[in-house]
Scaffold this motif. Structure first.
Motif, PDB file in Angstrom:
ATOM      1  N   MET A 118       0.848  -1.193   0.000  1.00  3.92           N
ATOM      2  CA  MET A 118       0.000   0.000   0.000  1.00  3.92           C
ATOM      3  C   MET A 118       0.880   1.238   0.000  1.00  3.92           C
ATOM      4  SD  MET A 118      -3.549  -0.248   1.153  1.00  3.92           S
ATOM      5  CE  MET A 118      -4.477  -1.449   0.257  1.00  3.92           C
ATOM      6  N   GLU A 163      -9.835  -2.480   6.676  1.00  3.10           N
ATOM      7  CA  GLU A 163      -9.651  -1.297   7.505  1.00  3.10           C
ATOM      8  C   GLU A 163     -10.938  -0.499   7.683  1.00  3.10           C
ATOM      9  OE1 GLU A 163      -7.860  -2.314   4.968  1.00  3.10           O
ATOM     10  OE2 GLU A 163      -5.714  -1.950   5.256  1.00  3.10           O
ATOM     11  N   ARG A 167      -5.176  -1.112  -6.836  1.00  2.00           N
ATOM     12  CA  ARG A 167      -4.249  -0.522  -5.881  1.00  2.00           C
ATOM     13  C   ARG A 167      -3.253   0.390  -6.561  1.00  2.00           C
ATOM     14  NH1 ARG A 167      -3.903  -4.247  -1.551  1.00  2.00           N
ATOM     15  NH2 ARG A 167      -5.673  -5.615  -1.812  1.00  2.00           N
TER      16      ARG A 167
HETATM   17 MG    MG Z   1      -5.606  -4.025   1.975  1.00  2.18          MG
END
Ligand code: MG
Ligand code: ATP
Length: 655
Positions: free
Chosen positions: A1, A424, A522
């Motif tokens: 990330m 999250e 991503r």
């Molecule tokens: Mg993730």
């Protein structure tokens, strides 16, 4: 990330894909929908008041004093309030006379079944709570749960929350090593497991991995073992105890305490697709509020009549929020399935839909693309007229996969809710509402009521319609993670340092001409080709829109001329045979025609499988290793690590 950014710092994401198909909500659904257009207006007018209204869906021991305490980036919701998660999932339904309602229709892979009512589930959870107390588990202790998809998994989770212990579920497909490092990090005191579970037609063991993980970890005091398959297991006296010996003899009475709204509920480790797994911490009141609300609004759940099925593993956050907490808080009837979709035959999912008259089904695009690969004749053999809403989660859904899902599973009538969220975020954040939104294939559309999300550029400025950039969340939300277990600095660095004052999930996104949001994968997967940031998702969607392709994975491999070159791995549809001569050229031209010459793949390789995580995400970093002729990185969180050997073996002929 955010820890390993790639392809950033040049220009924002190019916006290549065009999609003009539209699907308005069915009139009947819209007329009786739980959430309406007014819901957005109400939430915008008074956001915190809106969330207070949603919190009133729950039963509180003591009401909250303050809705939100926000010391960026640390949030506390409903402070002063107390509640018990298990009571909200079970007791209050039983107390209201709904004890005979079915909580789960459970279907084992070999075909054995169990029907469990709310009253029965409550009794079992009370017994398991008493058993955990007897094993020395107290409020705040961590309990690891490493289980197959059986009802005792839910019982164990709720028993923990009932007594205030914190569960940490580890996906049953993970290795002893992965389990061990998570036990270390969370300092779990007890492990709940089973002898094994059924996968792909055979008993697959779990206990040996626990034995291996726990051997060198004396902090684990007990291993509580459910007998599922009857396999032989090694036994450590004093440490290991059988569930049927310890739980079944307990009282079905347990007086539950109401815990603080911010009491930790669970830790769930991210899968590590992009970085070392993070122990994401969720707490009680805010989490339950948002999962209950989104489950009700996004799926248009009618608890008296719907049969809800999340076809995912409980070892993934989707299972926590939409197999366990959301459905049970809402008093829904769910289906839970133990096994794989192709056992004993490739129509197993549709057989389950037909058998239980499932009305709402929720699954990952990876599953949908697998069904595309198997062909449309398979679902055509089942009666799926009970379905009225379909959901998608885990990855961007390619427009062609959306169309296939809608047509072949949804009978061309069901809306599809493409729900964007993360471990999250705890609950759905961006999604269509099935009675309100005109669906667009591939778009997650708008933040759900009460959520303030945006798409911004490098400088954190909102992108105009038609622009691409990064998705961010502007305001704290009830089910947000409260941190990374034991590592507050990493929490700040990972999510709050990229843009001042904004939560950064790590995903690329664009806004279309109508202002609707499309997720583009991503940021780590974004490719930089001749100075253009191109999303892997858009190139993959273009490939999947070719009639011979079921699934595609695209990576950027270093290239002396263009910086990165686009390398595509594709799986053919069942109907396509071997694809025929000239397929590679056909595909390269097809992408070029759909997205423009800049997106034309340098290489296309036909492969039988792709490397995936437990939630079905493609591990592009491994494909990048292959494309750049490097030694493979960590493969421990793959569902099937032999896939990489198969791909490597295909390479010379494909190049
Ligand atoms: Mg993730
Ligand atoms: P790790 O971060 O360690 O790789 P994980 O991300 O695999 O773990 P999840 O939290 O389940 O585990 O995945 C969340 C991510 O999945 C999102 O950040 C996004 O990239 C992707 N995702 C989930 N739902 C959608 C969706 N509807 N559309 C697009 N992407 C999605």
């Amino acid at each position: 990330m955010a820890e390993t950014p790639q392809g950033q710092g040049h220009e924002t994401l190019s916006n290549l894909l065009q999609e003009s198909r539209r699907f308005p909500p069915p009139a009947d659904l819209a007329a009786h929908a739980n959430a309406t257009a007014d819901t957005y207006t109400a939430a915008e007018a008074d956001r915190l008041g809106f969330w207070e209204d949603q919190a009133r869906r729950l039963t509180w021991g003591r009401p909250w004093d303050t809705v939100l305490e926000w010391n960026p980036p640390f949030a506390k919701w409903f402070t002063g309030g107390t509640l018990n998660a298990a009571v909200n999932c079970l007791d209050r339904h039983v107390d209201a006379g709904r004890g005979d309602r079915v909580a789960y229709y459970w279907e084992g892979e070999p075909g054995d079944t169990r029907t469990i009512t709310y009253a029965q589930l409550k009794d079992q959870v009370c017994q398991a709570s008493n058993a955990l107390l007897e094993l020395g588990v107290t409020k705040g202790d961590r309990v690891a749960i490493y289980m197959p998809m059986i009802p005792e998994t839910v019982v164990a989770m709720l028993a923990c929350t009932r007594i205030g212990a914190v569960h940490m579920v580890v996906f049953g497909g993970f290795s002893a090593d992965a389990l061990g490092t998570r036990i270390d990090d969370s300092e779990a005191k007890v492990v709940v497991t089973a002898d094994g579970g059924y996968r792909r037609g055979k008993a697959s063991s779990l206990k040996p991995a626990v034995d291996e993980a726990v051997a060198s970890r004396p902090t684990v005091e007990h291993v509580l073992v459910v007998r599922r398959t009857g396999q032989d297991v090694d036994w450590t006296d004093g440490r290991d105890v059988w569930w049927h010996e310890v739980v079944d003899r307990q009282s079905t009475e347990h007086a539950a305490e109401a815990h603080d709204a911010e009491h930790p509920l669970y830790i769930m480790y991210t899968s590590g697709t992009t970085a070392k797994p993070k122990g994401i911490l969720h707490t009680t009141g805010g989490y339950l509020t948002q999962v209950a609300y989104t489950h009700w609004a996004v799926f248009d759940l009618k608890p008296e009549t719907d049969i809800f099925w999340t076809a995912a593993d409980i070892g993934w956050v989707t299972g926590h929020s939409y197999i366990v907490y959301g459905p049970l808080c809402n008093g829904a009837t769910s289906v839970m399935y133990e096994g794989t979709p192709d056992t004993p035959h490739k129509g197993r999912f549709w057989e389950i839909v037909e058998k239980y008259r499932v009305s709402i089904a929720y699954m990952a695009p990876t599953a949908i693309r697998t069904f595309m690969k198997w062909g449309e004749d398979i679902p055509a053999g089942f009666d799926m007229s009970s379905l009225r809403v379909l959901g998608s989660v885990g990855e961007p859904i390619n427009p062609e996969a959306y169309m296939w899902y809608r047509k072949n599973i949804g009978g061309d009538r069901t809306p599809i809710v493409d729900t964007w969220w993360q471990t999250e975020t705890g609950a759905i954040m961006v999604s269509p509402l099935p009675g309100v939104t005109e669906g667009k294939p591939g778009a997650a559309m708008r933040p759900v009521p009460g959520i303030v999300a945006d798409v911004v550029d490098e400088e954190a400025k909102p992108v105009p319609n038609g622009g691409g950039g990064f998705i961010v969340v502007r305001e704290p939300w009830p089910s947000m993670l409260r941190g990374i277990w034991g590592d507050p600095e990493r929490y700040k660095d990972t999510y709050w340092s990229r843009f001042e004052g904004l939560y950064f999930p790590g995903d690329g996104a664009k806004r279309d001409e109508d202002g609707d949001i499309w997720l583009l994968g991503r940021v780590d997967d974004v490719m930089l080709v001749s100075g253009h940031n191109i999303s892997t998702t858009e190139v993959e969607s273009a490939l999947v829109s070719h009639s011979k392709i079921a699934e595609a994975a695209v990576v950027g491999a270093s290239d002396p001329v263009t910086g990165q070159g686009i390398v595509a791995f594709v799986i053919l549809r069942g109907e396509a045979g071997d694809g025929g001569d000239g397929l590679v050229k056909e595909l390269r031209d097809h992408v070029s025609a759909s997205l423009g010459p800049i997106a034309k793949p340098r290489q296309v390789m036909v492969v039988p499988e792709l490397p995936k995580t437990r939630s079905g995400k493609i591990m592009r970093r491994l494909l990048r290793d292959v494309a750049e002729n490097r030694q493979l990185g960590d493969v421990t969180t793959l569902t099937d690590s032999s896939v990489m050997d198969v791909i490597a073996a295909k390479l010379p002929e494909a190049k």
